[in-house]
Design an enzyme around this catalytic site. Structure first.
Site, PDB file in Angstrom:
ATOM      1  N   SER A  41       1.176   9.030  -9.147  1.00 38.35           N
ATOM      2  CA  SER A  41      -0.400   8.971  -9.965  1.00 38.35           C
ATOM      3  C   SER A  41      -0.098   9.993 -11.099  1.00 38.35           C
ATOM      4  O   SER A  41       0.925  10.623 -11.176  1.00 38.35           O
ATOM      5  CB  SER A  41      -1.358   9.718  -8.950  1.00 38.35           C
TER       6      SER A  41
HETATM    7  N1  SAH Z   1       0.084  10.060  -3.840  1.00 35.50           N
HETATM    8  C1  SAH Z   1       1.095   9.268  -4.384  1.00 35.50           C
HETATM    9  C2  SAH Z   1       0.389   7.889  -4.991  1.00 35.50           C
HETATM   10  C3  SAH Z   1       1.037   6.864  -4.537  1.00 35.50           C
HETATM   11  S1  SAH Z   1       0.329   5.373  -5.049  1.00 35.50           S
HETATM   12  C4  SAH Z   1       1.903   9.738  -5.291  1.00 35.50           C
HETATM   13  O1  SAH Z   1       1.569  10.961  -5.968  1.00 35.50           O
HETATM   14  O2  SAH Z   1       2.873   9.324  -5.559  1.00 35.50           O
HETATM   15  C5  SAH Z   1      -0.751   4.735  -3.628  1.00 35.50           C
HETATM   16  C6  SAH Z   1      -0.005   4.856  -2.287  1.00 35.50           C
HETATM   17  O3  SAH Z   1      -0.812   4.199  -1.372  1.00 35.50           O
HETATM   18  C7  SAH Z   1       1.175   3.694  -2.265  1.00 35.50           C
HETATM   19  O4  SAH Z   1       2.440   4.232  -2.094  1.00 35.50           O
HETATM   20  C8  SAH Z   1       0.812   2.491  -1.319  1.00 35.50           C
HETATM   21  O5  SAH Z   1       1.734   2.152  -0.797  1.00 35.50           O
HETATM   22  C9  SAH Z   1      -0.114   3.457  -0.347  1.00 35.50           C
HETATM   23  N2  SAH Z   1      -1.019   2.841   0.436  1.00 35.50           N
HETATM   24  C10 SAH Z   1      -1.747   1.700  -0.028  1.00 35.50           C
HETATM   25  N3  SAH Z   1      -2.448   1.445   1.229  1.00 35.50           N
HETATM   26  C11 SAH Z   1      -2.349   2.073   1.969  1.00 35.50           C
HETATM   27  C12 SAH Z   1      -2.852   2.253   3.418  1.00 35.50           C
HETATM   28  N4  SAH Z   1      -3.865   1.205   3.917  1.00 35.50           N
HETATM   29  N5  SAH Z   1      -2.277   3.197   4.183  1.00 35.50           N
HETATM   30  C13 SAH Z   1      -1.418   4.128   3.647  1.00 35.50           C
HETATM   31  N6  SAH Z   1      -0.737   4.162   2.396  1.00 35.50           N
HETATM   32  C14 SAH Z   1      -1.309   3.127   1.757  1.00 35.50           C
END
Ligand code: SAH
Length: 213
Positions: free
Chosen positions: A64
């Site tokens: 993010s």
């Molecule tokens: N907090 C992370 C953001 C990653 S993007 C950072 O700072 O890097 C969002 C993430 O949510 C992705 O890795 C994706 O695989 C995950 N995601 C999507 N749907 C999800 C679900 N139902 N349960 C858990 N994780 C999920």
């Protein structure tokens, strides 16, 4: 795994950028100033690590934007010892911010590849979440509920009911809601069945997907 003076300098500029966009909480700014974001990214993107933007990570996901991380973290109002559930561990950057603030962090990721990489990587930097879980965040984490805060870091087409019910009274759920564009939404649980809802600006996240891969 190097963190040089150059990286530290760039990080301070990033702190100023994020501050300039309206982030006020000093503890959040300090966390951004401290965490070596470049180590959370693929080596090909190192030059971009301290630009205030989201970037690609493994499994077609993104780390993010720092401003977004700071904005969501501010809304959560984390205190030392707060029990926080994060949905979407991804690179672990947001997880690290929560650890820096002294939270007890539980974090769920549905992509096995990312779950494995991040589970190994975070402890190497000294960030120890209470639990990193490979699973589906739509369900929350009933066995560890209730939480003081829940943060969703993917775009949710709707607000999953289990997340609401796993909040403490007084607890806060920070969740971007929407399909292509999401509205940052804060729910505060004010009673057993009562929630306050506050909406903030528009953001763009990768989608919250159902079930594990
Ligand atoms: N907090 C992370 C953001 C990653 S993007 C950072 O700072 O890097 C969002 C993430 O949510 C992705 O890795 C994706 O695989 C995950 N995601 C999507 N749907 C999800 C679900 N139902 N349960 C858990 N994780 C999920």
């Amino acid at each position: 795994m190097k963190d040089t003076f150059k990286h530290k300098g760039l990080r301070q500029q990033l702190v100023e950028t994020v501050k300039g966009k309206g982030i006020k909480e000093q503890k959040v700014l300090d966390a951004i100033g401290k965490i070596p974001r470049h180590l959370f990214m693929d080596s090909g993107f190192l030059d971009h690590a301290y630009v205030d933007k989201a970037f690609p990570i493994a499994a077609d996901q993104t780390i993010s934007q720092p401003y977004t991380v700071a904005f969501q973290t501010e809304l959560l109002q984390v205190k030392e010892g707060s029990k926080i559930l994060e949905i979407g561990t991804g690179s672990g950057y947001q997880t690290a911010v929560l650890c820096e603030l002294g939270a007890k962090v539980y974090s769920i990721e549905r992509q096995l590849e990312l779950f494995k990489i991040t589970s190994k990587f975070l402890p190497k930097l000294g960030y120890r979440a209470k639990k990193l879980i490979f699973g589906d965040g739509y369900k929350g984490l009933k066995e560890e509920a209730p939480f003081d805060g829940i943060i969703v870091t993917a775009g949710a087409p709707f607000v999953p009911k289990p997340l609401m019910s796993q909040l403490n009274i007084g607890g806060r759920l920070v969740i971007p809601v929407g399909d292509d564009v999401q509205v940052m939404t804060l729910f505060i649980r004010t009673g057993l069945k009562d929630f306050e809802k506050h909406e903030f600006g528009e953001f763009r996240f990768v989608p919250l997907l159902e079930d594990k891969n």
